[in-house]
Design an enzyme around this catalytic site. Sequence first.
Site, PDB file in Angstrom:
ATOM      1  N   GLY A   7       0.842  -1.186   0.000  1.00 41.58           N
ATOM      2  CA  GLY A   7       0.000   0.000   0.000  1.00 41.58           C
ATOM      3  C   GLY A   7       0.880   1.240   0.000  1.00 41.58           C
ATOM      4  O   GLY A   7       1.341   1.680   1.053  1.00 41.58           O
ATOM      5  N   GLY A  12       1.843   5.503   2.787  1.00 46.49           N
ATOM      6  CA  GLY A  12       2.675   4.318   2.664  1.00 46.49           C
ATOM      7  C   GLY A  12       3.926   4.533   1.836  1.00 46.49           C
ATOM      8  O   GLY A  12       5.012   4.050   2.189  1.00 46.49           O
ATOM      9  N   SER A 122      -0.149   8.915  12.439  1.00 46.17           N
ATOM     10  CA  SER A 122      -0.491  10.302  12.153  1.00 46.17           C
ATOM     11  C   SER A 122       0.736  11.019  11.617  1.00 46.17           C
ATOM     12  O   SER A 122       1.859  10.753  12.038  1.00 46.17           O
ATOM     13  CB  SER A 122      -0.998  11.012  13.412  1.00 46.17           C
ATOM     14  N   GLY A 123       0.526  11.921  10.692  1.00 45.57           N
ATOM     15  CA  GLY A 123       1.646  12.666  10.116  1.00 45.57           C
ATOM     16  C   GLY A 123       1.373  13.159   8.721  1.00 45.57           C
ATOM     17  O   GLY A 123       1.976  14.122   8.261  1.00 45.57           O
ATOM     18  N   GLY A 124       0.441  12.477   8.037  1.00 44.91           N
ATOM     19  CA  GLY A 124       0.032  12.921   6.718  1.00 44.91           C
ATOM     20  C   GLY A 124       1.192  13.051   5.751  1.00 44.91           C
ATOM     21  O   GLY A 124       2.186  12.318   5.810  1.00 44.91           O
ATOM     22  N   LYS A 172      -5.553   6.261  18.304  1.00 44.90           N
ATOM     23  CA  LYS A 172      -5.516   7.066  17.068  1.00 44.90           C
ATOM     24  C   LYS A 172      -6.901   7.581  16.711  1.00 44.90           C
ATOM     25  O   LYS A 172      -7.057   8.708  16.221  1.00 44.90           O
ATOM     26  CB  LYS A 172      -4.949   6.225  15.922  1.00 44.90           C
ATOM     27  N   HIS A 175      -7.505  10.482  18.909  1.00 41.08           N
ATOM     28  CA  HIS A 175      -6.625  11.536  18.389  1.00 41.08           C
ATOM     29  C   HIS A 175      -7.323  12.300  17.267  1.00 41.08           C
ATOM     30  O   HIS A 175      -7.324  13.538  17.224  1.00 41.08           O
ATOM     31  CB  HIS A 175      -5.321  10.895  17.889  1.00 41.08           C
ATOM     32  N   ASN A 176      -7.942  11.568  16.336  1.00 37.12           N
ATOM     33  CA  ASN A 176      -8.620  12.230  15.215  1.00 37.12           C
ATOM     34  C   ASN A 176      -9.874  12.962  15.676  1.00 37.12           C
ATOM     35  O   ASN A 176     -10.226  14.015  15.123  1.00 37.12           O
ATOM     36  CB  ASN A 176      -8.965  11.205  14.140  1.00 37.12           C
ATOM     37  N   GLU A 179      -8.724  16.157  16.960  1.00 41.28           N
ATOM     38  CA  GLU A 179      -8.367  16.979  15.793  1.00 41.28           C
ATOM     39  C   GLU A 179      -9.608  17.661  15.212  1.00 41.28           C
ATOM     40  O   GLU A 179      -9.563  18.835  14.838  1.00 41.28           O
ATOM     41  CB  GLU A 179      -7.706  16.086  14.740  1.00 41.28           C
ATOM     42  N   TYR A 180     -10.731  16.925  15.143  1.00 38.03           N
ATOM     43  CA  TYR A 180     -11.974  17.514  14.628  1.00 38.03           C
ATOM     44  C   TYR A 180     -12.326  18.774  15.424  1.00 38.03           C
ATOM     45  O   TYR A 180     -12.671  19.820  14.868  1.00 38.03           O
ATOM     46  CB  TYR A 180     -13.128  16.520  14.758  1.00 38.03           C
TER      47      TYR A 180
END
Length: 310
Positions: A7, A12, A122-124, A172, A175-176, A179-180
């Site tokens: 992926g 990835g 996380s890190g995008g 995680k 965590h998101n 973030e929202y």
Amino acid sequence: MELGIYGLGRMGGNMAIRLIKGGHRVVASNRSRGPVDEAATEGAVPAYTLEEMVQKLEATPKIVWLMVPSGQVTDDTLHHVMTLLKPGDIIIDGGNSNWQDTVRRAKEVQAAGMHYMDCGTSGGIWGLKVGYSLMIGGEREIFEHCEPIFKTLAPENGYGYMGTNGAGHFVKMVHNGVEYGMLQAYGEGFEIIEKSPFAPDLREVTRVWQNGSVVRSWLLDLAALAFAEDPKLEKISGYVEDSGEGRWTVQAAIDEDVPAPVITLSLLQRFVSRQKESFSAKVIAALRNQFGGHAVKFEDGEMGGVKHQA
């Protein structure tokens, strides 16, 4: 160390490059050929099928890191790779899987004599440069075995063992959800400023907030970049998607009897952003007109009222 990554999307592919630069041997595979060819130019060992990827892994136990979309795709890929591995081998799910699915999958993998780790990541798109925050669940001894991989992917102090299977994806998920709420607060704050009679330059506001303010954060740094590119955000639509983890966080809060109004409302606000025309708003306008004679705005833009029969 050595591992296979299946992926090679936005996350990835960059993770594979960071691992290669960190001295690891990476066998890279993907459903389509293009990302595999690109990874090969960065030093990865190319593999164009899951079978080829597993065959090219030389170390024991073999480690396969999955970076595929959550849901059925993860199940299908997992079941396929399980047929290719042997007892003692390790599978790491680095995608945004629902923690309940993770618990179920871990039991399936362990029943086959293999090990399963869930790694909330996380890190995008910035992860290649600054590293990824990694929240990891599973067997502690397997975490320790794979730790050189996590250490390379993360910045200093940016990874940790969260608990048994599911814990990594659960942390995680929350965590998101946080973030929202943070994104919603920034969005509302900047809109209040933008609509004020002062209407200061938002680039200047952001610059000041970035230095010494209690609301400074990496998200604020990204806001500075966004305003630098488009000061009034005229090139972007206010349509906001959600990854699903905000929904899962709200459901977990409900299941645990935890009041989470900020996260919940920030999720609902994303739904509002997708409506060009709100039917509920139409109902409210019609009812206000019916009970109080309040003016309504018609589709042609005219304002008026509805005549009531005696």
